[in-house]
Design an enzyme around this catalytic site. Sequence first.
Site, PDB file in Angstrom:
ATOM      1  N   ARG A  37     -10.779   9.678   1.861  1.00  0.00           N
ATOM      2  CA  ARG A  37     -10.738   8.705   2.994  1.00  0.00           C
ATOM      3  C   ARG A  37     -11.334   7.288   3.016  1.00  0.00           C
ATOM      4  O   ARG A  37     -10.638   6.210   3.671  1.00  0.00           O
ATOM      5  CB  ARG A  37     -11.567   9.389   4.174  1.00  0.00           C
ATOM      6  CG  ARG A  37     -10.820  10.827   4.743  1.00  0.00           C
ATOM      7  CD  ARG A  37      -9.852  10.546   5.786  1.00  0.00           C
ATOM      8  NE  ARG A  37      -9.025  11.864   5.884  1.00  0.00           N
ATOM      9  CZ  ARG A  37      -7.999  11.938   6.753  1.00  0.00           C
ATOM     10  NH1 ARG A  37      -7.720  10.612   7.346  1.00  0.00           N
ATOM     11  NH2 ARG A  37      -7.382  13.063   6.981  1.00  0.00           N
ATOM     12  N   HIS A  40      -8.687   5.519   0.886  1.00  0.00           N
ATOM     13  CA  HIS A  40      -7.615   5.136   1.606  1.00  0.00           C
ATOM     14  C   HIS A  40      -7.681   3.954   2.819  1.00  0.00           C
ATOM     15  O   HIS A  40      -6.998   3.317   2.973  1.00  0.00           O
ATOM     16  CB  HIS A  40      -7.138   6.558   2.523  1.00  0.00           C
ATOM     17  CG  HIS A  40      -5.782   6.577   3.264  1.00  0.00           C
ATOM     18  ND1 HIS A  40      -6.039   6.761   4.621  1.00  0.00           N
ATOM     19  CD2 HIS A  40      -4.484   6.217   2.932  1.00  0.00           C
ATOM     20  CE1 HIS A  40      -4.641   6.293   5.209  1.00  0.00           C
ATOM     21  NE2 HIS A  40      -3.794   6.278   4.014  1.00  0.00           N
TER      22      HIS A  40
END
Length: 208
Positions: A37, A40
Amino acid sequence: MPYIKDPMAIETRSMEIIAPYLADFHLDEQTIKVYSRIIHAAGDPDYANIIKVHPEAIAAGIAALKAGCNIFCDVEMVRTGINKRRLAEFGGQAFCLVADEMVAKEAKAAGITRSMAAMRKFGTQLNGAIVAIGNAPTALFEVLKMIKEDSVKPALIIGVPVGFVGAAESKELLHTTAPVPYITVLGNKGGSPIAAASVNAVMYMLGR
């Protein structure tokens, strides 16, 4: 040119692209989700080399969220990026006082940043809560001071302030001295999107 339009398909493909960058880090499944995450959100696989996740961080965050904890943020951008609808399902809310008029006055009178004054204002509300700091190193320094001097004890600190003045130092202090679980990224990198992504990574691990 053809491109992926479905949001879930975009996210799935993103995680597939990120996965090989983490193969040599020997991370457990939950920690991979946090790393993924963050990478990203940053669009930068090099983050894998600077992310630090305390061994108890994810479990502590999950337990706190299940108990309905609140999340206290240093800036509005962090609060905005947190999935507040998902948080509300467990009874929690996300708060930020950096724009509060009283906090602004107190910060000016004391000669400190608004983010520092906001953390002082939260005070004992930080006990058992998640603290998410993405912008202000001074806020992270202040929380660590509160832990040491006032016995405040958050369940989890996500401390990833970005910048060149105090950012690296505050995160190094978190990494080396904090008596509570934490998620951080070392050096000058970080930011509000990284803080929010870290919170959401832990939150999305909760079943309902």
